[in-house]
Motif scaffolding. Sequence first.
Motif, PDB file in Angstrom:
ATOM      1  N   ASP A  28     -12.345 -32.789 -46.719  1.00 21.88           N
ATOM      2  CA  ASP A  28     -10.889 -32.702 -46.516  1.00 21.88           C
ATOM      3  C   ASP A  28     -10.380 -31.378 -47.095  1.00 21.88           C
ATOM      4  O   ASP A  28      -9.810 -31.332 -48.177  1.00 21.88           O
ATOM      5  N   TYR A  29     -10.613 -30.296 -46.363  1.00 21.98           N
ATOM      6  CA  TYR A  29     -10.276 -28.962 -46.843  1.00 21.98           C
ATOM      7  C   TYR A  29      -8.862 -28.562 -46.425  1.00 21.98           C
ATOM      8  O   TYR A  29      -8.350 -29.018 -45.401  1.00 21.98           O
ATOM      9  N   ALA A  30      -8.280 -27.705 -47.220  1.00 22.29           N
ATOM     10  CA  ALA A  30      -6.943 -27.202 -46.916  1.00 22.29           C
ATOM     11  C   ALA A  30      -7.006 -26.185 -45.779  1.00 22.29           C
ATOM     12  O   ALA A  30      -8.029 -25.532 -45.552  1.00 22.29           O
ATOM     13  N   THR A  31      -5.901 -26.064 -45.080  1.00 23.13           N
ATOM     14  CA  THR A  31      -5.701 -25.040 -44.050  1.00 23.13           C
ATOM     15  C   THR A  31      -4.386 -24.342 -44.384  1.00 23.13           C
ATOM     16  O   THR A  31      -3.630 -24.808 -45.247  1.00 23.13           O
ATOM     17  N   PRO A  41       1.263 -18.105 -53.162  1.00 28.44           N
ATOM     18  CA  PRO A  41       1.374 -18.576 -51.784  1.00 28.44           C
ATOM     19  C   PRO A  41       0.469 -17.815 -50.824  1.00 28.44           C
ATOM     20  O   PRO A  41       0.012 -18.378 -49.842  1.00 28.44           O
ATOM     21  N   LYS A  42       0.177 -16.547 -51.106  1.00 29.15           N
ATOM     22  CA  LYS A  42      -0.692 -15.794 -50.201  1.00 29.15           C
ATOM     23  C   LYS A  42      -2.122 -16.292 -50.244  1.00 29.15           C
ATOM     24  O   LYS A  42      -2.877 -16.109 -49.301  1.00 29.15           O
ATOM     25  N   CYS A  43      -2.476 -16.916 -51.338  1.00 29.76           N
ATOM     26  CA  CYS A  43      -3.835 -17.431 -51.522  1.00 29.76           C
ATOM     27  C   CYS A  43      -4.244 -18.337 -50.359  1.00 29.76           C
ATOM     28  O   CYS A  43      -5.291 -18.145 -49.760  1.00 29.76           O
ATOM     29  N   CYS A  44      -3.437 -19.298 -50.055  1.00 26.10           N
ATOM     30  CA  CYS A  44      -3.794 -20.278 -49.033  1.00 26.10           C
ATOM     31  C   CYS A  44      -3.467 -19.823 -47.618  1.00 26.10           C
ATOM     32  O   CYS A  44      -3.780 -20.515 -46.652  1.00 26.10           O
ATOM     33  N   VAL A  65     -26.808 -23.104 -61.566  1.00 20.00           N
ATOM     34  CA  VAL A  65     -25.414 -22.671 -61.511  1.00 20.00           C
ATOM     35  C   VAL A  65     -24.689 -23.601 -60.549  1.00 20.00           C
ATOM     36  O   VAL A  65     -25.093 -23.747 -59.394  1.00 20.00           O
ATOM     37  N   LEU A  66     -23.648 -24.223 -61.040  1.00 14.44           N
ATOM     38  CA  LEU A  66     -22.810 -25.125 -60.250  1.00 14.44           C
ATOM     39  C   LEU A  66     -21.563 -24.358 -59.834  1.00 14.44           C
ATOM     40  O   LEU A  66     -20.792 -23.927 -60.690  1.00 14.44           O
ATOM     41  N   LEU A  67     -21.376 -24.168 -58.537  1.00 18.70           N
ATOM     42  CA  LEU A  67     -20.178 -23.496 -58.037  1.00 18.70           C
ATOM     43  C   LEU A  67     -19.212 -24.556 -57.524  1.00 18.70           C
ATOM     44  O   LEU A  67     -19.585 -25.422 -56.724  1.00 18.70           O
ATOM     45  N   VAL A  68     -17.968 -24.493 -58.009  1.00 14.56           N
ATOM     46  CA  VAL A  68     -16.939 -25.449 -57.594  1.00 14.56           C
ATOM     47  C   VAL A  68     -15.938 -24.691 -56.722  1.00 14.56           C
ATOM     48  O   VAL A  68     -15.293 -23.741 -57.171  1.00 14.56           O
ATOM     49  N   SER A  69     -15.823 -25.119 -55.500  1.00 14.70           N
ATOM     50  CA  SER A  69     -15.062 -24.381 -54.480  1.00 14.70           C
ATOM     51  C   SER A  69     -13.563 -24.353 -54.741  1.00 14.70           C
ATOM     52  O   SER A  69     -13.029 -25.086 -55.559  1.00 14.70           O
ATOM     53  N   ASP A  70     -12.916 -23.518 -53.954  1.00 13.29           N
ATOM     54  CA  ASP A  70     -11.464 -23.528 -53.890  1.00 13.29           C
ATOM     55  C   ASP A  70     -11.045 -24.610 -52.895  1.00 13.29           C
ATOM     56  O   ASP A  70     -11.867 -25.450 -52.500  1.00 13.29           O
ATOM     57  N   VAL A  71      -9.808 -24.606 -52.477  1.00 10.64           N
ATOM     58  CA  VAL A  71      -9.282 -25.642 -51.585  1.00 10.64           C
ATOM     59  C   VAL A  71      -9.908 -25.613 -50.192  1.00 10.64           C
ATOM     60  O   VAL A  71      -9.787 -26.574 -49.442  1.00 10.64           O
ATOM     61  N   PHE A  72     -10.606 -24.526 -49.854  1.00 11.38           N
ATOM     62  CA  PHE A  72     -11.209 -24.408 -48.529  1.00 11.38           C
ATOM     63  C   PHE A  72     -12.602 -25.028 -48.447  1.00 11.38           C
ATOM     64  O   PHE A  72     -13.201 -25.095 -47.383  1.00 11.38           O
ATOM     65  N   GLY A  73     -13.136 -25.466 -49.557  1.00  9.42           N
ATOM     66  CA  GLY A  73     -14.342 -26.274 -49.544  1.00  9.42           C
ATOM     67  C   GLY A  73     -15.668 -25.547 -49.594  1.00  9.42           C
ATOM     68  O   GLY A  73     -15.746 -24.323 -49.546  1.00  9.42           O
ATOM     69  N   PRO A 121     -10.902 -18.827 -45.164  1.00  8.59           N
ATOM     70  CA  PRO A 121     -12.154 -18.212 -44.715  1.00  8.59           C
ATOM     71  C   PRO A 121     -12.322 -18.384 -43.215  1.00  8.59           C
ATOM     72  O   PRO A 121     -11.757 -19.297 -42.616  1.00  8.59           O
ATOM     73  N   VAL A 122     -13.089 -17.499 -42.640  1.00  7.10           N
ATOM     74  CA  VAL A 122     -13.414 -17.587 -41.222  1.00  7.10           C
ATOM     75  C   VAL A 122     -14.730 -18.343 -41.110  1.00  7.10           C
ATOM     76  O   VAL A 122     -15.746 -17.921 -41.661  1.00  7.10           O
ATOM     77  N   PHE A 123     -14.692 -19.469 -40.445  1.00 11.45           N
ATOM     78  CA  PHE A 123     -15.883 -20.289 -40.266  1.00 11.45           C
ATOM     79  C   PHE A 123     -16.513 -19.960 -38.930  1.00 11.45           C
ATOM     80  O   PHE A 123     -15.826 -19.879 -37.921  1.00 11.45           O
ATOM     81  N   SER A 124     -17.815 -19.742 -38.945  1.00  8.72           N
ATOM     82  CA  SER A 124     -18.538 -19.515 -37.691  1.00  8.72           C
ATOM     83  C   SER A 124     -19.799 -20.355 -37.737  1.00  8.72           C
ATOM     84  O   SER A 124     -20.560 -20.313 -38.699  1.00  8.72           O
TER      85      SER A 124
END
Length: 172
Positions: A81-84, A4-7, A44-52, A11-14
Amino acid sequence: MSGPKCCQNPPVFSSGSGEEAGEVVQIASFSSYVSGNPESKIAVLLVSDVFGYEAPKLRKLADKIAAAGYYVVVPDFLFGDYATPETQLDEWTKKHPPEQTVELAKPVIQALKEKGMSKIGSAGFCWGAKGVVDLAKGAEIQVAALLHPAFVTLDDIKGMFCSTTLIIIPWF
């Protein structure tokens, strides 16, 4: 597996930081952050986490990998459609099942091969790890890395056919 702490630590978007070495282009109909030499034979293909794919640290990592001589692609497999921290992940994962990632990645991998890439590795972060595991069960990629994997079982890992690194970060 994520916790649960994961989400709760997004990340901080600027906007307009100007620190990115890459650019956003279309690859196989996906908006993709790319970095590195497009003439490289290794991708190298990077596949993101839920934050995109817009997460600044993910892009910074892509730039660091690219600086080592690889062509790095980070596609937007979440279609913006990223998680928050407020996202109900059970509902969100119904719209974005991690199992779909392998089918989303195949046209990207094909596009990279058409660009002359002869070897392709992939790293999946949290949500993205499941798709990388599924890619590693076939001949699509030659190397896999799973970082903080979610939705991945031991049976999934047993079915992988390529060299793999597994990095698990426990939440205490």
